[in-house]
Design a protein around this motif. Structure first.
Motif, PDB file in Angstrom:
ATOM      1  N   GLY A   1       0.975  -1.110   0.006  1.00 20.09           N
ATOM      2  CA  GLY A   1       0.082   0.363   0.053  1.00 20.09           C
ATOM      3  C   GLY A   1       0.688   1.081   0.051  1.00 20.09           C
ATOM      4  N   ALA A   2       0.662   2.170  -0.819  1.00 16.35           N
ATOM      5  CA  ALA A   2       1.268   3.684  -1.278  1.00 16.35           C
ATOM      6  C   ALA A   2       1.287   4.127  -0.025  1.00 16.35           C
ATOM      7  N   LEU A   3      -0.170   3.891   0.265  1.00 17.79           N
ATOM      8  CA  LEU A   3      -0.437   5.526   1.157  1.00 17.79           C
ATOM      9  C   LEU A   3      -0.056   5.105   2.479  1.00 17.79           C
ATOM     10  N   ALA A   4      -0.490   3.995   3.130  1.00 16.92           N
ATOM     11  CA  ALA A   4       0.034   3.147   4.123  1.00 16.92           C
ATOM     12  C   ALA A   4       1.657   3.795   4.536  1.00 16.92           C
ATOM     13  N   GLN A   5       2.046   3.524   3.179  1.00 17.28           N
ATOM     14  CA  GLN A   5       3.785   3.444   3.478  1.00 17.28           C
ATOM     15  C   GLN A   5       4.141   4.969   3.832  1.00 17.28           C
ATOM     16  N   ALA A   6       3.474   5.233   3.014  1.00 17.17           N
ATOM     17  CA  ALA A   6       4.061   7.512   3.353  1.00 17.17           C
ATOM     18  C   ALA A   6       4.076   7.331   4.532  1.00 17.17           C
ATOM     19  N   ARG A   7       2.900   7.101   4.975  1.00 17.54           N
ATOM     20  CA  ARG A   7       2.322   7.193   6.571  1.00 17.54           C
ATOM     21  C   ARG A   7       3.831   6.960   7.602  1.00 17.54           C
ATOM     22  N   HIS A   8       3.592   5.417   7.289  1.00 20.44           N
ATOM     23  CA  HIS A   8       4.730   4.655   7.887  1.00 20.44           C
ATOM     24  C   HIS A   8       6.298   5.507   7.813  1.00 20.44           C
ATOM     25  N   VAL A   9       6.590   5.084   7.131  1.00 22.16           N
ATOM     26  CA  VAL A   9       7.871   5.571   6.706  1.00 22.16           C
ATOM     27  C   VAL A   9       7.789   7.047   6.812  1.00 22.16           C
ATOM     28  N   PHE A  10       7.479   7.993   6.299  1.00 19.21           N
ATOM     29  CA  PHE A  10       7.755   9.004   6.231  1.00 19.21           C
ATOM     30  C   PHE A  10       6.945  10.333   7.011  1.00 19.21           C
ATOM     31  N   LEU A  11       5.946   9.996   7.255  1.00 18.14           N
ATOM     32  CA  LEU A  11       5.391  10.980   8.307  1.00 18.14           C
ATOM     33  C   LEU A  11       5.501  10.375   9.800  1.00 18.14           C
ATOM     34  N   ASP A  12       5.093   8.819   9.922  1.00 18.48           N
ATOM     35  CA  ASP A  12       5.384   8.734  11.093  1.00 18.48           C
ATOM     36  C   ASP A  12       7.263   8.767  11.163  1.00 18.48           C
ATOM     37  N   GLY A  13       7.714   8.457  10.593  1.00 19.70           N
ATOM     38  CA  GLY A  13       9.306   8.615  10.804  1.00 19.70           C
ATOM     39  C   GLY A  13      10.584   9.567  10.422  1.00 19.70           C
ATOM     40  N   ASN A  14       9.110  10.522  10.284  1.00 20.77           N
ATOM     41  CA  ASN A  14      10.051  12.408  10.865  1.00 20.77           C
ATOM     42  C   ASN A  14       8.866  12.544  12.078  1.00 20.77           C
ATOM     43  N   GLY A  15       7.785  12.159  12.710  1.00 15.72           N
ATOM     44  CA  GLY A  15       7.512  12.175  13.522  1.00 15.72           C
ATOM     45  C   GLY A  15       5.846  13.294  13.405  1.00 15.72           C
ATOM     46  N   LEU A  16       5.914  13.063  12.250  1.00 18.77           N
ATOM     47  CA  LEU A  16       4.445  14.011  12.041  1.00 18.77           C
ATOM     48  C   LEU A  16       3.287  13.048  11.927  1.00 18.77           C
ATOM     49  N   PRO A  17       1.995  14.785  12.818  1.00 14.87           N
ATOM     50  CA  PRO A  17       1.921  15.320  12.178  1.00 14.87           C
ATOM     51  C   PRO A  17       2.707  16.043  13.894  1.00 14.87           C
ATOM     52  N   ALA A  18       2.765  15.850  14.729  1.00 20.19           N
ATOM     53  CA  ALA A  18       3.251  16.598  15.958  1.00 20.19           C
ATOM     54  C   ALA A  18       3.992  17.679  15.938  1.00 20.19           C
ATOM     55  N   ARG A  19       6.066  17.493  15.127  1.00 23.07           N
ATOM     56  CA  ARG A  19       6.506  17.611  15.530  1.00 23.07           C
ATOM     57  C   ARG A  19       6.190  19.665  14.261  1.00 23.07           C
ATOM     58  N   TRP A  20       5.022  19.432  13.392  1.00 25.06           N
ATOM     59  CA  TRP A  20       4.885  20.330  12.729  1.00 25.06           C
ATOM     60  C   TRP A  20       4.043  21.844  13.561  1.00 25.06           C
ATOM     61  N   ARG A  21       3.784  20.973  14.763  1.00 26.65           N
ATOM     62  CA  ARG A  21       2.331  22.155  15.781  1.00 26.65           C
ATOM     63  C   ARG A  21       3.477  23.378  15.630  1.00 26.65           C
ATOM     64  N   GLU A  22       2.769  24.242  16.201  1.00 31.08           N
ATOM     65  CA  GLU A  22       3.632  25.164  17.097  1.00 31.08           C
ATOM     66  C   GLU A  22       4.678  26.240  15.870  1.00 31.08           C
ATOM     67  N   LYS A  23       4.468  25.519  14.573  1.00 28.36           N
ATOM     68  CA  LYS A  23       5.427  26.483  13.809  1.00 28.36           C
ATOM     69  C   LYS A  23       4.844  26.873  12.586  1.00 28.36           C
ATOM     70  N   PRO A  24       5.155  28.421  12.144  1.00 25.46           N
ATOM     71  CA  PRO A  24       4.944  29.016  10.640  1.00 25.46           C
ATOM     72  C   PRO A  24       4.645  28.480  10.333  1.00 25.46           C
ATOM     73  N   ARG A  25       5.376  27.843   9.657  1.00 27.04           N
ATOM     74  CA  ARG A  25       6.110  27.146   8.507  1.00 27.04           C
ATOM     75  C   ARG A  25       6.729  25.954   8.625  1.00 27.04           C
ATOM     76  N   PHE A  26       6.594  25.469   7.465  1.00 30.32           N
ATOM     77  CA  PHE A  26       7.195  23.444   7.843  1.00 30.32           C
ATOM     78  C   PHE A  26       8.075  23.314   6.709  1.00 30.32           C
ATOM     79  N   THR A  27       8.998  22.998   6.658  1.00 32.89           N
ATOM     80  CA  THR A  27       9.879  22.402   4.928  1.00 32.89           C
ATOM     81  C   THR A  27       9.939  21.440   5.235  1.00 32.89           C
ATOM     82  N   VAL A  28       9.472  20.602   4.216  1.00 31.63           N
ATOM     83  CA  VAL A  28       9.954  19.092   3.673  1.00 31.63           C
ATOM     84  C   VAL A  28      10.772  19.054   2.532  1.00 31.63           C
ATOM     85  N   ILE A  29      12.271  18.087   2.443  1.00 32.00           N
ATOM     86  CA  ILE A  29      12.775  18.191   1.521  1.00 32.00           C
ATOM     87  C   ILE A  29      12.811  17.130   0.298  1.00 32.00           C
TER      88      ILE A  29
END
Ligand SMILES: C[S@@+](CC[C@H](N)C(=O)[O-])C[C@H]1O[C@@H](n2cnc3c(N)ncnc32)[C@H](O)[C@@H]1O
Length: 244
Positions: A32-60
């Motif tokens: 599953g492409a979406l499930a992989q994106a959420r597990h590897v890249f979002l959870d792997g970067n602590g998102l969404p929690a890590r972007w809270r309280e920032k005015p702007r969040f940048t992903v490369i």
């Protein structure tokens, strides 16, 4: 001068997983492409929690492919009441799909109807397949997608020189053994310049030379459970300032 682009062709394996004949590798896990994106890249970067309280969040991201990681990130941002006002996503792609192939790929692999409007907005804003940097304003300008079409080895140093800084890094350039060009020491050195002091990264690979390149460039990694039957993947953060 940028070299002319060679676009990707849309090919599926018998099990429905999108596949690159050029790199002899799949774009996403068959699980599953979406499930992989959420597990590897979002959870792997602590998102969404890590972007809270920032005015702007940048992903490369290295490797835009079909934009599944981008759409998952945009959807998580849209659905988060504590989202930052601005989401910036910068991604490098040497062999982009056409807008029509992007639509067909999304119709075939996206199983979450809440993402369909985002896929449509992306395909409608898709730029001409010309080498160089294309900036797309989405979600009435709150989401910016910067697509850098060309080779990551050329473009990442240029983005670093232009002062790009990032809060999260998605390393998604096919398996290192099949596509070593996306995992060179020069690419890690550029990412180290781009990473903010509190930047995190995630990747589905746990190859030994990737671990060494991360350490050599001032990142600390942890091995965590991978996705779709993969035993391990790497997540981590900037540990040292390199070259400052
Ligand atoms: C695994 S796919 C990326 C999947 C994507 N992140 C997604 O969410 O759909 C890897 C991508 O890296 C691109 N790529 C391979 N070598 C590259 C290079 N040297 N420079 C830039 N992009 C490259 C491929 O064309 C492919 O689209």
């Amino acid at each position: 001068m940028d070299e002319p682009l060679i676009s990707a062709s849309l090919v599926f394996r018998d099990d429905g997983t999108p596949y690159s004949p050029r790199h002899d590798d799949i774009y996403h896990s068959a699980a599953g492409a979406l499930a992989q994106a959420r597990h590897v890249f979002l959870d792997g970067n602590g998102l969404p929690a890590r972007w809270r309280e920032k005015p702007r969040f940048t992903v490369i991201e290295t490797g835009f492919g079909m934009g599944i990681n981008f759409l998952s990130t945009w959807a998580a941002w849209r659905d988060d009441p504590q989202r930052p006002p601005a989401l910036e996503f910068v991604s490098i792609e040497k062999h982009p799909f056409s807008a029509d192939d992007l639509r067909s790929a999304h119709a075939a692999i996206i199983d979450d109807i809440a993402i369909a409007p985002l896929s449509d907005a992306l395909a409608s804003a898709w730029p001409k397949l010309e080498a160089g940097v294309h900036k797309l304003a989405l979600a009435t300008g709150a989401v910016t997608l910067t697509l850098a079409f060309g080779d990551a080895g050329d473009l990442l140093p240029r983005l670093a020189e232009h002062g790009l800084t990032a809060d999260a890094i998605y390393l998604d350039g096919f398996a290192p053994a099949r596509n070593p060009d996306m995992w060179t020491p020069a690419i890690f050195a550029s990412l180290a310049r781009i990473a903010k002091d509190d930047a995190t990264f995630a990747t589905y690979t746990s190859a030994g030379h990737v671990k060494r390149a991360l350490i050599d460039n001032g990142f600390a990694y942890r091995k965590v459970a991978g996705f779709g039957g993969k035993r391990a993947m790497l997540v981590g953060k900037r540990a040292l300032s390199v070259g400052h």
